[in-house]
Enzyme design. Sequence first.
Site, mmCIF file in Angstrom:
data_model
loop_
_atom_site.group_PDB
_atom_site.id
_atom_site.type_symbol
_atom_site.label_atom_id
_atom_site.label_comp_id
_atom_site.label_asym_id
_atom_site.label_seq_id
_atom_site.Cartn_x
_atom_site.Cartn_y
_atom_site.Cartn_z
ATOM 1 N N GLU A 298 35.316 -13.868 36.490
ATOM 2 C CA GLU A 298 36.175 -12.688 36.414
ATOM 3 C C GLU A 298 37.473 -12.904 35.637
ATOM 4 O OE1 GLU A 298 35.425 -14.594 39.041
ATOM 5 O OE2 GLU A 298 37.032 -14.679 40.521
ATOM 6 N N HIS A 322 30.247 -6.891 40.076
ATOM 7 C CA HIS A 322 30.944 -7.926 40.845
ATOM 8 C C HIS A 322 32.181 -8.430 40.087
ATOM 9 C CE1 HIS A 322 31.004 -11.442 43.667
ATOM 10 N NE2 HIS A 322 31.566 -12.024 42.622
ATOM 11 N N GLU A 323 31.990 -8.830 38.845
ATOM 12 C CA GLU A 323 33.136 -9.380 38.095
ATOM 13 C C GLU A 323 34.217 -8.322 37.890
ATOM 14 O OE1 GLU A 323 32.942 -12.371 38.283
ATOM 15 O OE2 GLU A 323 30.771 -12.623 38.418
ATOM 16 N N HIS A 326 36.326 -7.888 40.958
ATOM 17 C CA HIS A 326 37.346 -8.937 41.111
ATOM 18 C C HIS A 326 38.690 -8.507 40.515
ATOM 19 C CE1 HIS A 326 35.685 -12.501 42.980
ATOM 20 N NE2 HIS A 326 34.652 -12.579 42.158
ATOM 21 N N GLU A 345 35.673 -13.646 47.215
ATOM 22 C CA GLU A 345 34.241 -13.453 46.967
ATOM 23 C C GLU A 345 33.567 -12.495 47.949
ATOM 24 O OE1 GLU A 345 33.142 -14.189 44.267
ATOM 25 O OE2 GLU A 345 34.502 -15.749 43.531
ATOM 26 N N ASP A 400 34.583 -26.413 44.610
ATOM 27 C CA ASP A 400 33.559 -25.655 43.887
ATOM 28 C C ASP A 400 32.307 -25.411 44.723
ATOM 29 O OD1 ASP A 400 34.830 -25.160 41.542
ATOM 30 O OD2 ASP A 400 33.928 -26.811 40.429
ATOM 31 N N TYR A 408 30.498 -15.329 50.240
ATOM 32 C CA TYR A 408 30.013 -14.087 49.631
ATOM 33 C C TYR A 408 29.341 -13.182 50.665
ATOM 34 C CZ TYR A 408 30.517 -16.314 45.027
ATOM 35 O OH TYR A 408 31.004 -16.927 43.909
HETATM 36 N N1 BES Z 1 34.340 -16.353 40.680
HETATM 37 C C1 BES Z 1 32.940 -16.502 40.761
HETATM 38 C C2 BES Z 1 32.432 -17.758 40.119
HETATM 39 C C3 BES Z 1 32.993 -19.028 40.732
HETATM 40 C C4 BES Z 1 33.117 -19.166 42.100
HETATM 41 C C5 BES Z 1 33.366 -20.068 39.918
HETATM 42 C C6 BES Z 1 33.644 -20.326 42.638
HETATM 43 C C7 BES Z 1 33.885 -21.232 40.446
HETATM 44 C C8 BES Z 1 34.022 -21.367 41.816
HETATM 45 C C9 BES Z 1 32.204 -15.297 40.173
HETATM 46 O O1 BES Z 1 32.870 -14.092 40.394
HETATM 47 C C10 BES Z 1 30.912 -15.169 40.906
HETATM 48 O O2 BES Z 1 30.954 -14.935 42.071
HETATM 49 N N2 BES Z 1 29.791 -15.304 40.224
HETATM 50 C C11 BES Z 1 28.498 -15.135 40.824
HETATM 51 C C12 BES Z 1 28.063 -13.719 40.609
HETATM 52 C C13 BES Z 1 27.400 -13.045 41.703
HETATM 53 C C14 BES Z 1 27.636 -13.404 43.079
HETATM 54 C C15 BES Z 1 27.222 -11.572 41.505
HETATM 55 C C16 BES Z 1 27.515 -16.081 40.177
HETATM 56 O O3 BES Z 1 27.886 -16.767 39.234
HETATM 57 O O4 BES Z 1 26.387 -16.171 40.615
HETATM 58 ZN ZN ZN Z 2 32.821 -13.609 42.461
#
Ligand code: BES
Ligand code: ZN
Length: 631
Positions: A298, A322-323, A326, A345, A400, A408
């Site tokens: 995001e 989703h993005e 955010h 999340e 991470d 989520y």
């Molecule tokens: N912000 C996250 C990606 C992220 C989370 C990067 C934690 C590093 C550490 C992003 O918004 C995300 O949640 N991406 C998901 C998308 C989905 C849940 C719709 C993904 O990459 O799968």
């Molecule tokens: Zn996210």
Amino acid sequence: MQYKYRSLIVAATLLCACTQDAGKDDSYDPAHDYFSFARTDQFITDHLALDLRVDFEMRELRGSVSLDMRRLEPEAKEIVLDTRDLSVSNAQVELPDGSFVPAEFRFGEQDDVMGTPLIVSLPATADVASEFRLVIDYATSPRSTALQWLPAELTAGSEQPMMFSQSQAIHARSWVPLQDTPAVRVTYEAVIQTPPELLAVMSASNELPVVRDGEYSFDMPQPIPAYLLAIAVGNFYFAPLGETTGVYTEPELLDASVYEFADTQAMLEQAESLFGPYEWGRYDLLVLPPSFPYGGMENPRLSFITPSLLAGDRSLVSVIAHELAHSWSGNLVTNATWRDGWLNEGMTSYLESRLMEVIYDKDRVDEERVLGYRELLLDFESVPPAMQALAPRLDKGDPDDFQGTIHYHKGQLFLQYLENAFGRDAFDEFLGAYFDEFAFRTITTERFLDYLDEKLLQAEGSAVTRAEAEQWLYKPGLPDDAPIPYSLSLDAAEAVATAWAEGKIDAGEIPIATWSPQATVHFINSLPADLAADRLSELDQVLGLSDTRNAEIGRTWFIQVAKRRHTAAYEMLEQHLNRYGRGRLIYPVYLALAENGADRELAQTMFESARSAYHPLIDAGIARALKESEQ
Ligand code: BES
Ligand code: ZN
């Protein structure tokens, strides 16, 4: 991600009794960010200016950062910044009259997860005011965990190299020395020099119209946390999607992206009417090569997106919702530390589902809710109980990947539970007021809870007590009265799986053409464990599962192929591992292979031949996971 945990489960389960109530543990400060060396009680950064040259031959960014800082503690003399694998050649303090005084600096002790603190002493000779500018000359390393340097052959066009960043959670420090904690918000500006034929984009306002001349300036006037700093350089072109939305990508992917993400402008408009004003100006997408490690990121004004969403039928665009969401939950109101990640999340997953209901329909979203719920139940099997809290104790490990997707899906369910309890209208009003109240601020779970308590829980006739809310936040698993998502169409797909497995219908009668990809995913996951190999082959032949263009169907199918040792599809499984680099699509396939009792070596061999195309974070993650699965 959750898979890395397996070897820790036993130990952590033994410990969990004392750590369950993370928010109330005396020795643990839930408001403290344990993943930054910065002393934010002493100094705060308000603004930063980057001046960087992008060198594809050396695989480095080289230049300077100027940090506009404020001293909160008058006696404080040493500024501690986060870094990882940076080389620093000079540090100076700029005085109010524009002159520069050299500042001494040294590196502290290196930590595997956190990197290395850079300690800068404020020069005693200069009478440094309470506000001052610190200028640091530095270069990144080719090993920077945030940056992937792609040779031309890993791009769609195969002619120009590319570079992109992924700063969340704590990787901004591997390309900029700064206070790398969401507790600090900065505005920023940047001047980026690139080879003249390439375009640089950032999570900031990009100059329009773009003149491709190898020097690009950016401005981000809204204060953002460090993990939202982002840059990409490549053979990017732009196409509009709507009045204030558009997409950047390589020319080879531009038409497909415009088709797939055609609803982005409508999403933005709906999001504004649901959640309040969009505070960031434009909303653009950047579609990257397959090695982008996430579905999306995001980065403000410019979400970074995996090309694995280009299914050709717009079926995976909930990631865009989703993005975009955010922009409120995360970018506008930010989690104080990674332990509060559910505020980013979980809230975003909830907003995403609300947005998808308006843009598409409730049935489609119910399908996604059920799939999310199933993933959550799987996570509960592998994540230690203490980490199943929405706001667990988090002071070590890697932010991470500490609890799979619990932030989520459990977070989303918690908000759904509150919506059900208070009614959609009242809850929407609460959310609007919440975004307004905490806009451009960083908050802890406890601040959220107090606000919820004040606005909703204490209201007369409230259906939810504070203790009930605390159970969601601090206890493992789900409360007994958690809402359980339900989808008629997924139930029907499950029934078909059973009927086919029991020989009551032929494969040709499976109505896959009428199903959403989500229903197909559920169908695959509902197949009984004991199917014979020839039956799986038959299914694959009739339904074309191994040939799917849909990354989520491929993921689901190849996990089953690996678990069941369905070797007839291993060649296609390997193609899947070479086609995608997004962690979600490949981690579980490698793990299923490594843990099926026979194919650990094969998993390692496939990994060795695929890994050079993977992002450094994914490469390291899979290497570690395969190593752990050895034991
Ligand atoms: N912000 C996250 C990606 C992220 C989370 C990067 C934690 C590093 C550490 C992003 O918004 C995300 O949640 N991406 C998901 C998308 C989905 C849940 C719709 C993904 O990459 O799968
Ligand atoms: Zn996210």
